[in-house]
Motif scaffolding. Sequence first.
Motif: not given
Length: 105
Positions: A12-13, A20-23, A36-40, A95-99
């Motif tokens: 994971a990043n 904040v974590t992502s793959r 990825g996911v961002m917490l408050p 927040v769930d996201y795609i970069c």
Amino acid sequence: MEFKNSTITHRANVYHDGKVTSRSVITAEGEMKSLGVMLPGTYRFSTQAPETMQVTQGRCRVKLADEQAWTEYQAGESFSVPGNSHFEVEVDELVDYICHYEVGI
């Protein structure tokens, strides 16, 4: 959204003390993405390549490098950030996201 025949990194990043974590994902077509996911919290990120952040769950406020105002984005919306720049993100709920990267990560 589905990424068939893609390569996903096992490691994971992790940013901002784990909030904040992502793959990283490389699609079959060679496109670079991260899921990825961002917490408050409030976070600042720098970019090397131009990128588009797609919010897939939740909502956040974003302030790009040369802007004074914050803009809100919610699930189904996206924003673009130029390369060699930065942006701030304020998150009140998960927040769930795609970069999507225009060139390699």
